[in-house]
Structures are given as structure tokens and as C-alpha cells.
Scaffold this motif. Sequence first.
Motif, PDB file in Angstrom:
ATOM      1  N   ASN A 148      50.729  -2.363   0.717  1.00  0.00           N
ATOM      2  CA  ASN A 148      50.462  -1.440   1.835  1.00  0.00           C
ATOM      3  C   ASN A 148      50.319   0.008   1.350  1.00  0.00           C
ATOM      4  O   ASN A 148      49.498   0.776   1.861  1.00  0.00           O
ATOM      5  N   ILE A 149      51.159   0.347   0.354  1.00  0.00           N
ATOM      6  CA  ILE A 149      51.073   1.710  -0.211  1.00  0.00           C
ATOM      7  C   ILE A 149      49.727   1.929  -0.889  1.00  0.00           C
ATOM      8  O   ILE A 149      49.076   2.959  -0.715  1.00  0.00           O
ATOM      9  N   LYS A 150      49.261   0.943  -1.689  1.00  0.00           N
ATOM     10  CA  LYS A 150      47.950   1.072  -2.350  1.00  0.00           C
ATOM     11  C   LYS A 150      46.834   1.195  -1.315  1.00  0.00           C
ATOM     12  O   LYS A 150      45.893   1.985  -1.480  1.00  0.00           O
ATOM     13  N   SER A 151      46.965   0.398  -0.246  1.00  0.00           N
ATOM     14  CA  SER A 151      45.950   0.480   0.806  1.00  0.00           C
ATOM     15  C   SER A 151      45.947   1.852   1.483  1.00  0.00           C
ATOM     16  O   SER A 151      44.892   2.428   1.765  1.00  0.00           O
ATOM     17  N   GLN A 152      47.142   2.385   1.699  1.00  0.00           N
ATOM     18  CA  GLN A 152      47.237   3.701   2.352  1.00  0.00           C
ATOM     19  C   GLN A 152      46.723   4.808   1.445  1.00  0.00           C
ATOM     20  O   GLN A 152      46.139   5.789   1.934  1.00  0.00           O
ATOM     21  N   VAL A 153      46.929   4.670   0.139  1.00  0.00           N
ATOM     22  CA  VAL A 153      46.373   5.641  -0.816  1.00  0.00           C
ATOM     23  C   VAL A 153      44.856   5.682  -0.686  1.00  0.00           C
ATOM     24  O   VAL A 153      44.218   6.747  -0.695  1.00  0.00           O
ATOM     25  N   ASN A 154      44.247   4.506  -0.562  1.00  0.00           N
ATOM     26  CA  ASN A 154      42.791   4.435  -0.396  1.00  0.00           C
ATOM     27  C   ASN A 154      42.349   5.062   0.936  1.00  0.00           C
ATOM     28  O   ASN A 154      41.290   5.709   1.004  1.00  0.00           O
ATOM     29  N   VAL A 155      43.168   4.856   1.968  1.00  0.00           N
ATOM     30  CA  VAL A 155      42.848   5.471   3.266  1.00  0.00           C
ATOM     31  C   VAL A 155      42.856   6.991   3.154  1.00  0.00           C
ATOM     32  O   VAL A 155      41.951   7.688   3.643  1.00  0.00           O
ATOM     33  N   VAL A 156      43.874   7.534   2.492  1.00  0.00           N
ATOM     34  CA  VAL A 156      43.973   8.986   2.303  1.00  0.00           C
ATOM     35  C   VAL A 156      42.783   9.507   1.506  1.00  0.00           C
ATOM     36  O   VAL A 156      42.149  10.509   1.856  1.00  0.00           O
ATOM     37  N   ALA A 157      42.444   8.807   0.397  1.00  0.00           N
ATOM     38  CA  ALA A 157      41.312   9.234  -0.437  1.00  0.00           C
ATOM     39  C   ALA A 157      40.007   9.170   0.354  1.00  0.00           C
ATOM     40  O   ALA A 157      39.134  10.056   0.241  1.00  0.00           O
ATOM     41  N   SER A 158      39.861   8.101   1.172  1.00  0.00           N
ATOM     42  CA  SER A 158      38.641   7.956   1.977  1.00  0.00           C
ATOM     43  C   SER A 158      38.512   9.080   2.992  1.00  0.00           C
ATOM     44  O   SER A 158      37.423   9.637   3.203  1.00  0.00           O
ATOM     45  N   LEU A 159      39.615   9.447   3.621  1.00  0.00           N
ATOM     46  CA  LEU A 159      39.575  10.536   4.603  1.00  0.00           C
ATOM     47  C   LEU A 159      39.239  11.874   3.941  1.00  0.00           C
ATOM     48  O   LEU A 159      38.511  12.701   4.514  1.00  0.00           O
ATOM     49  N   LYS A 160      39.749  12.100   2.731  1.00  0.00           N
ATOM     50  CA  LYS A 160      39.424  13.325   2.010  1.00  0.00           C
ATOM     51  C   LYS A 160      37.924  13.396   1.706  1.00  0.00           C
ATOM     52  O   LYS A 160      37.275  14.443   1.884  1.00  0.00           O
ATOM     53  N   GLU A 161      37.360  12.271   1.226  1.00  0.00           N
ATOM     54  CA  GLU A 161      35.914  12.227   0.953  1.00  0.00           C
ATOM     55  C   GLU A 161      35.114  12.441   2.234  1.00  0.00           C
ATOM     56  O   GLU A 161      34.089  13.120   2.236  1.00  0.00           O
ATOM     57  N   HIS A 162      35.603  11.835   3.337  1.00  0.00           N
ATOM     58  CA  HIS A 162      34.913  11.973   4.606  1.00  0.00           C
ATOM     59  C   HIS A 162      34.903  13.433   5.072  1.00  0.00           C
ATOM     60  O   HIS A 162      33.871  13.936   5.563  1.00  0.00           O
ATOM     61  N   ILE A 163      36.023  14.122   4.898  1.00  0.00           N
ATOM     62  CA  ILE A 163      36.097  15.538   5.287  1.00  0.00           C
ATOM     63  C   ILE A 163      35.181  16.381   4.423  1.00  0.00           C
ATOM     64  O   ILE A 163      34.484  17.289   4.921  1.00  0.00           O
ATOM     65  N   GLU A 164      35.128  16.113   3.108  1.00  0.00           N
ATOM     66  CA  GLU A 164      34.223  16.844   2.226  1.00  0.00           C
ATOM     67  C   GLU A 164      32.769  16.644   2.641  1.00  0.00           C
ATOM     68  O   GLU A 164      31.955  17.581   2.629  1.00  0.00           O
TER      69      GLU A 164
END
Length: 330
Positions: A148-164
Motif C-alpha cells: 500500500n505504501i509503494k502504491s501511495q508513493v506512485n499516487v503522490v508522484a503521479s499527482l506531482k507530474e499532473h500538477i507540473e
Amino acid sequence: MKKKALKFNFATLIFAVGGVIALGYFTTYWFPVTDNAFVVENMTPVSSSVGGHIEEIYTQNGQRLKTGDPIMLIRPAKYKLEYAGVKAQYDQAKIGLEVLKKRIAVSTLDLKAAQDQLDRMNYEYNQKNDKTVSKAIPEIELKTLEYNIKSQVNVVASLKEHIELEQTELKQAQVGIETLRAAVDKAAIDLQDTIIRAPSEGYIQNLYMGVGTSAVPHVGLFNFIDTANTYIQANLNETDLANVHAGDKVWIFPRAYLGHKVFHGVVMSDNWSVDRQHILPLKETQFVFTDNHWLNLPQRFPVQIKITDVDTNSYPLRPGMSAYVYISTK
């Protein structure tokens, strides 16, 4: 004896007259005066910045105008539509820009929530993985938490890319807004330019057209005479100009108002400009004329004078009117 005396007196008279003429010729610079002068006003061909058919004409030849007075109207319907079209695009783009900003704000909140969730998972994992309690925690629960932690890390990274990505779209939209803003300004100027206005105080001449005439951009429609500044070009002999300098006061006697009105002015410049140079176009070499006259008359130089007390109501000066000019030298 009488005959000889007469001859002597006549010869004396001739020499005396010649002496006076010569004296006047060599001392003429003391009294720079000329009868070869005329009125000059700025005459500008006026054209339209936009094309179209003339819809209205507000003035006529010779009518006095003030700065900004309307002269004629180019049919504005097309330019009104163009302005309305680009203005609507601009307004729509501004709304889209606001929507994009709000979307970035929402994405930023999602990123914060995802980061908080990741921090909570890491804290929970660290607590459950502690040696003092790890034996009491099933291994499958710890493995699930790791995934779940690895999945959440990917969610955070995806949101950062989306904001950029959204921020890049915001910059692109801002450039588009500036482009549309320029288009709106240009359309507004074009619409404003459908009314041709007087550039300064003066009057128009050579306006010989009617309503419905096609106006081509930047092609002269009529002449505008600028009466805000009136000048005299006085052509003086070069022998008169030894003591004439910029700023010297001038008395002007227009022939039309001789005995009724005297104008005053000032010499604008002492850089007399007369062109005597002739160039052979193919060889680019100077060609000098050889004039073998027994008497070399002085050349005339144009002296530019600005009139300082124009009286357009009682004594109007028209371009080309001739005048006598006297320059008071220092």
C-alpha cells in the motif's frame, strides 16, 4: 569747354552711381532684406489606416478644424464584428484560464492529501514493524502495508507530474491570453481608425470624393494644411547672410496685407542648404558645370523662419503668399 565739362560730369555721375552700387553690394549684409519670400505651411497627405467604403463625410474643403475633429467615417460594420469576435475569444480564454487555475488548486489539495496518507502509512508501518510488537502483528498485514505504501508513493508522484503538466498548460494559456489581448487591442485600433480625424489645427484641401468612395489603406485621400505652425522661406543672397544666425528676429511684410499687418518671426537655423552637386548616375562621380559669365551673381540661400504671431482670424496666411522680409542681426 562746356562740352568737356558735361562729359566730365556725366562720367563722374556714372562712376558715382557705380560706386554706390558697389558699396551697397559689399555692405548688404548689414541690412539682410529680400522680396523673394513666401509662406510655407506643413501640408500632409492624409490617408486611412483601414480599408473600406466611405460612409460619412463631416467636413468640406477649407473648413477650419481643431485637433481630433472627425473628418470622415469608413464603414465600421466589418471592424465592429472583428472586434466583437476577438473580444469574445479573449473573454472565453480568460474563463478557461480561471478554470485551469482552480484545477491546479484542486490537484494541489489532492497531492497534500495523498502525501498525508503516505506519511500516515509510513508511521503505521514503522510502529507495527518495531521489534517489541512485530511478533504480535501478522506478517501478511505488514506485507500488505508495504504494498500500500509503494502504491501511495506512485499516487503522490503521479499527482506531482499532473500538477507540473497543468502548470505548463497554464503558462501556455497565459501566452494565448496575451496573444488574444494584442488581437483585441488591434481590432479596437482598427475600429477607432474608421474615423479619420484632424491630426492638428488646420483645414483640408483637395477633398473631391463622395459617400461610397472606396478608401485604400495608406493611399492619400486629401491634403491637410497644418496651421498650428506657419513658416516663411526667405531666399536671400549669400552676401546678405554673413551676420544672420539662428534666433535672429524677423519682420515679415506680406504683400497681401502690405500697410495693414506686420508679422514677426525668428530664424530657425543658420544651416543654409543649397545643392550644387551633380552626380553622374552610372559613374557616381561629381560633374561640375563651367559657367563663364563676366559677372558671377551671388547665389540665393533659403532661410527658414517661423512666424511667432500668426493671426488666422483677421489676417490668414496661405501657402505660397509672397512677402518682404527683413532680418535684424545681432
